[in-house]
Design a protein around this motif. Structure first.
Motif, short mmCIF file in Angstrom:
data_model
loop_
_atom_site.label_atom_id
_atom_site.label_comp_id
_atom_site.label_asym_id
_atom_site.label_seq_id
_atom_site.Cartn_x
_atom_site.Cartn_y
_atom_site.Cartn_z
N SER A 263 0.84 -1.19 0.00
CA SER A 263 0.00 0.00 0.00
C SER A 263 0.88 1.24 0.00
CB SER A 263 -0.91 0.00 1.24
OG SER A 263 -0.12 -0.10 2.42
N GLU A 264 0.26 2.39 -0.19
CA GLU A 264 1.01 3.65 -0.19
C GLU A 264 0.26 4.69 0.62
OE1 GLU A 264 -0.24 5.94 -4.22
OE2 GLU A 264 1.00 4.16 -4.50
N HIS A 265 0.97 5.74 0.98
CA HIS A 265 0.36 6.78 1.83
C HIS A 265 -0.70 7.57 1.08
CE1 HIS A 265 2.94 6.29 5.31
NE2 HIS A 265 3.97 6.19 4.50
N ILE A 266 -1.81 7.81 1.76
CA ILE A 266 -2.86 8.66 1.21
C ILE A 266 -2.42 10.12 1.31
CG2 ILE A 266 -5.23 9.48 1.58
CD1 ILE A 266 -5.90 6.67 2.62
N HIS A 267 -2.68 10.88 0.27
CA HIS A 267 -2.34 12.30 0.28
C HIS A 267 -3.50 13.11 0.85
CE1 HIS A 267 0.99 12.00 -3.02
NE2 HIS A 267 1.07 11.04 -2.11
N LEU A 268 -3.19 14.29 1.35
CA LEU A 268 -4.23 15.17 1.89
C LEU A 268 -5.13 15.72 0.79
CD1 LEU A 268 -2.17 17.27 4.47
CD2 LEU A 268 -3.76 15.39 4.97
N GLY A 269 -4.54 15.94 -0.38
CA GLY A 269 -5.32 16.50 -1.48
C GLY A 269 -5.55 17.99 -1.35
N VAL A 270 -4.64 18.70 -0.68
CA VAL A 270 -4.80 20.14 -0.49
C VAL A 270 -3.88 20.91 -1.43
CG1 VAL A 270 -5.45 19.81 1.92
CG2 VAL A 270 -3.04 20.27 1.35
N ASP A 271 -4.19 22.19 -1.61
CA ASP A 271 -3.36 23.04 -2.45
C ASP A 271 -1.92 23.06 -1.96
OD1 ASP A 271 -5.51 23.66 -4.02
OD2 ASP A 271 -5.87 25.64 -3.13
N GLY A 272 -0.99 22.90 -2.86
CA GLY A 272 0.42 22.97 -2.53
C GLY A 272 1.07 21.62 -2.23
N GLU A 273 0.25 20.60 -1.95
CA GLU A 273 0.83 19.31 -1.55
C GLU A 273 1.69 18.71 -2.66
OE1 GLU A 273 -0.54 15.05 0.43
OE2 GLU A 273 -2.05 16.37 -0.44
N GLU A 274 1.15 18.66 -3.86
CA GLU A 274 1.90 18.08 -4.96
C GLU A 274 3.05 19.00 -5.38
OE1 GLU A 274 1.13 15.02 -5.75
OE2 GLU A 274 -0.60 15.10 -4.41
N TYR B 64 4.90 20.92 -3.62
CA TYR B 64 6.03 20.98 -2.70
C TYR B 64 6.57 19.61 -2.28
CZ TYR B 64 5.39 25.99 -2.38
OH TYR B 64 5.32 27.32 -2.70
N GLN B 65 6.18 18.57 -3.00
CA GLN B 65 6.80 17.27 -2.74
C GLN B 65 8.28 17.35 -3.05
OE1 GLN B 65 5.08 13.51 -3.88
NE2 GLN B 65 3.04 14.40 -4.01
N GLY B 66 9.09 16.94 -2.08
CA GLY B 66 10.54 17.07 -2.25
C GLY B 66 11.06 18.44 -1.90
N LYS B 67 10.16 19.36 -1.57
CA LYS B 67 10.56 20.72 -1.19
C LYS B 67 10.02 21.07 0.20
CE LYS B 67 10.41 22.38 -6.00
NZ LYS B 67 9.80 23.38 -6.93
N GLY B 68 9.72 20.05 0.98
CA GLY B 68 9.18 20.27 2.32
C GLY B 68 8.00 19.37 2.64
N VAL B 69 7.37 18.82 1.62
CA VAL B 69 6.29 17.84 1.82
C VAL B 69 6.90 16.45 1.72
CG1 VAL B 69 4.16 16.86 0.90
CG2 VAL B 69 4.46 19.33 0.96
N SER B 70 6.68 15.64 2.75
CA SER B 70 7.27 14.31 2.77
C SER B 70 6.30 13.30 3.39
CB SER B 70 8.58 14.32 3.57
OG SER B 70 9.12 13.02 3.68
N TYR B 71 6.51 12.04 3.03
CA TYR B 71 5.75 10.93 3.61
C TYR B 71 6.71 9.94 4.25
CZ TYR B 71 2.50 13.09 0.37
OH TYR B 71 1.74 14.01 -0.30
N ILE C 52 -0.81 24.22 1.76
CA ILE C 52 0.63 24.27 2.02
C ILE C 52 1.22 25.34 1.10
CG2 ILE C 52 2.79 22.97 1.96
CD1 ILE C 52 0.99 20.41 2.22
N LYS C 53 1.92 26.30 1.71
CA LYS C 53 2.39 27.45 0.94
C LYS C 53 3.90 27.65 1.10
CE LYS C 53 -2.05 29.82 1.68
NZ LYS C 53 -2.70 31.02 2.26
N GLY C 54 4.49 28.35 0.16
CA GLY C 54 5.91 28.64 0.23
C GLY C 54 6.37 29.43 -0.97
N ASN C 55 7.69 29.48 -1.13
CA ASN C 55 8.24 30.13 -2.31
C ASN C 55 8.57 29.06 -3.36
OD1 ASN C 55 10.64 28.94 -1.46
ND2 ASN C 55 11.34 30.79 -0.42
N ASP C 56 9.40 29.40 -4.33
CA ASP C 56 9.71 28.44 -5.39
C ASP C 56 10.55 27.27 -4.90
OD1 ASP C 56 8.34 29.95 -7.22
OD2 ASP C 56 10.11 31.01 -7.96
N GLN C 57 11.25 27.46 -3.80
CA GLN C 57 12.17 26.43 -3.34
C GLN C 57 11.68 25.56 -2.18
OE1 GLN C 57 13.66 29.74 -3.76
NE2 GLN C 57 14.25 29.09 -5.83
N GLU C 58 10.81 26.10 -1.32
CA GLU C 58 10.52 25.37 -0.09
C GLU C 58 9.20 25.78 0.55
OE1 GLU C 58 13.87 26.41 2.24
OE2 GLU C 58 13.24 28.48 2.54
#
Length: 312
Positions: A115-126, A128-135, A208-214
Motif C-alpha cells: 500500500s502507499e500513503h494517502i495524500h491530503l489533497g490540499v493546495d500545494g501538496e503536490e 512541494y513534494q521534495g521541497k518540504g512535503v514528505s511521507y 501548504i504554501k511557500g516560495n519556489d524552493q521550499e
C-alpha cells in the motif's frame, strides 16, 4: 517478438510479504522471480525503528529489509525491476505478467504490492513534494535539522515518525483531525515525554504554501471552532492512512470496493493460481509480522498449486 521469461511462480512486489513468499517458493524448488518497480523492502525502507518484529529488540527498517532480501534469494529466487502494466490469465497453467521491461509467464502469481500513503489533497501538496512535503521521516528528516516541522495524523505511523523527527529537528507539532490519538499507548507515552513534540487537536491542514524552493507556511482549520489560521513550518510529514497498490488489478474481480484484494485463509483469490499477501490484502492489521505470515502461506500454497498442475 520479445521472448517471454518462464517461471513457476511470479511474485509481484518485494516487501516483507513478497520476500518471504520468495523464500518459501524457491526453497520448494520452484523457479521464482520477484518483480518490483523500486528497491526491495517496501514500506520498511520508510520506517525508522522496528520494535515489534520477533528476534529484534530494535532494528532500522532498511536494515531489516537487507536481511530479508538476503534470506529471500538464498535458494535461487531472482529479483527483477519492472513496472507492472497488466496481468493476463490465459489458463490455469498459464498466466502472463506484462511489464515495461518485458513479459513474464508462470502458472502461479503472488500479489504483494502493498500500500502507499494517502495524500491530503490540499493546495500545494503536490507542488512541494521534495521541497518540504514528505511521507517519510527516515528519508527526509535530516534535511530539517534545527527547524520546526509538522506531522499530520494521529495513528501509529504519525506518532512513530514524529518521535523520530523529535530527535532530529528543533520542534515537531502534530496536527490531529480528532480530539485523541489512535496510536498505541506505548507510543503516546513516549510522545508525551518529548519536550519538543506537541499535539494540536481538531485541526486540519487546508493548504501548504511557500516560495519556489521550499515550504514556508501551513493553512489550518479548526473543525470545532471553525477558526482558520496560518503557522510557519519548514516541512510537513503526512501520515493519514494507506491505500492499496492494486490499480492494475482492478478489472480482475479480486478486489473489494476500496481496492484491497480479497483472499481466503490460504491467501487464494477468486482466480485459481493467483494469491495475495501482506498489506495489499483486505484485513485488519498491517504490520511486518503479519505480512511475513501471509507471505509464508502464499509461498507454500503456490507450491501446492504448481505441484497439483504438474501431477495432472
Amino acid at each position: 517478438m520479445t521472448e517471454v521469461k518462464q517461471y513457476d511462480v511470479i511474485i509481484i512486489g518485494a516487501g516483507p510479504a513478497g520476500m518471504t513468499a520468495a523464500t518459501y517458493a524457491s526453497r520448494a524448488d520452484l523457479k521464482t522471480v520477484m518483480l518490483d518497480q523500486g528497491i526491495y523492502g517496501g514500506q520498511m525502507n520508510n520506517t525508522a525503528d522496528v520494535e515489534n518484529y520477533p528476534g529484534y529488540n530494535n532494528i532500522m527498517g532498511p536494515d531489516l529489509a537487507e536481511k530479508m532480501y538476503a534470506s529471500s534469494t538464498q535458494f535461487g529466487a531472482e529479483y527483477s525491476f519492472g513496472r507492472i502494466t497488466g496481468v493476463e490469465v490465459v489458463s490455469d497453467s498459464e498466466k502472463l505478467v506484462h511489464t515495461d521491461m518485458g513479459d513474464f509467464q508462470a502458472p502461479a502469481i503472488i500479489i504483494a504490492t502493498g500500500s502507499e500513503h494517502i495524500h491530503l489533497g490540499v493546495d500545494g501538496e503536490e507542488d512541494y513534494q521534495g521541497k518540504g512535503v514528505s511521507y517519510c521521516a527516515v528519508c527526509d528528516g535530516a534535511f530539517f535539522k534545527g527547524e520546526e516541522v509538522a506531522v499530520v495524523g494521529g495513528g501509529d505511523s504519525a506518532v512513530e515518525e514524529g518521535l523520530y523527527l523529535a530527535d532530529v529537528v528543533k520542534d515537531v507539532t502534530v496536527y490531529v483531525r480528532g480530539d485523541q490519538l489512535k496510536a498505541q499507548p506505548i507510543l503516546q507515552q513516549r510522545a508525551q515525554q518529548k519536550d519538543n513534540m506537541t499535539f494540536v487537536w481538531n485541526t486540519e491542514v487546508t493548504a501548504i504554501k511557500g516560495n519556489d524552493q521550499e515550504v514556508q507556511t501551513l493553512s489550518l482549520h479548526n473543525n470545532q471552532t471553525d477558526e482558520d489560521s496560518e503557522v510557519e513550518k519548514s516541512g510537513i510529514f503526512i501520515y493519514v492512512g494507506l491505500k492499496p497498490n492494486t490499480q492494475v488489478f482492478a478489472g480482475m474481480g479480486i478486489t473489494d470496493a476500496q481496492g484491497w484484494i480479497k483472499t481466503d485463509e490460504k491467501m487464494a483469490t477468486a482466480v485459481p493460481g493467483i494469491f495475495a499477501a501482506g498489506d495489499v490484502r483486505s484485513k485488519d492489521l498491517r504490520q511486518i509480522a503479519t505480512a511475513v505470515g501471509d507471505g509464508g502461506i502464499a509461498g507454500q500454497q503456490a507450491y501446492q498449486y504448481v505441484a497439483t498442475l504438474k501431477a495432472k
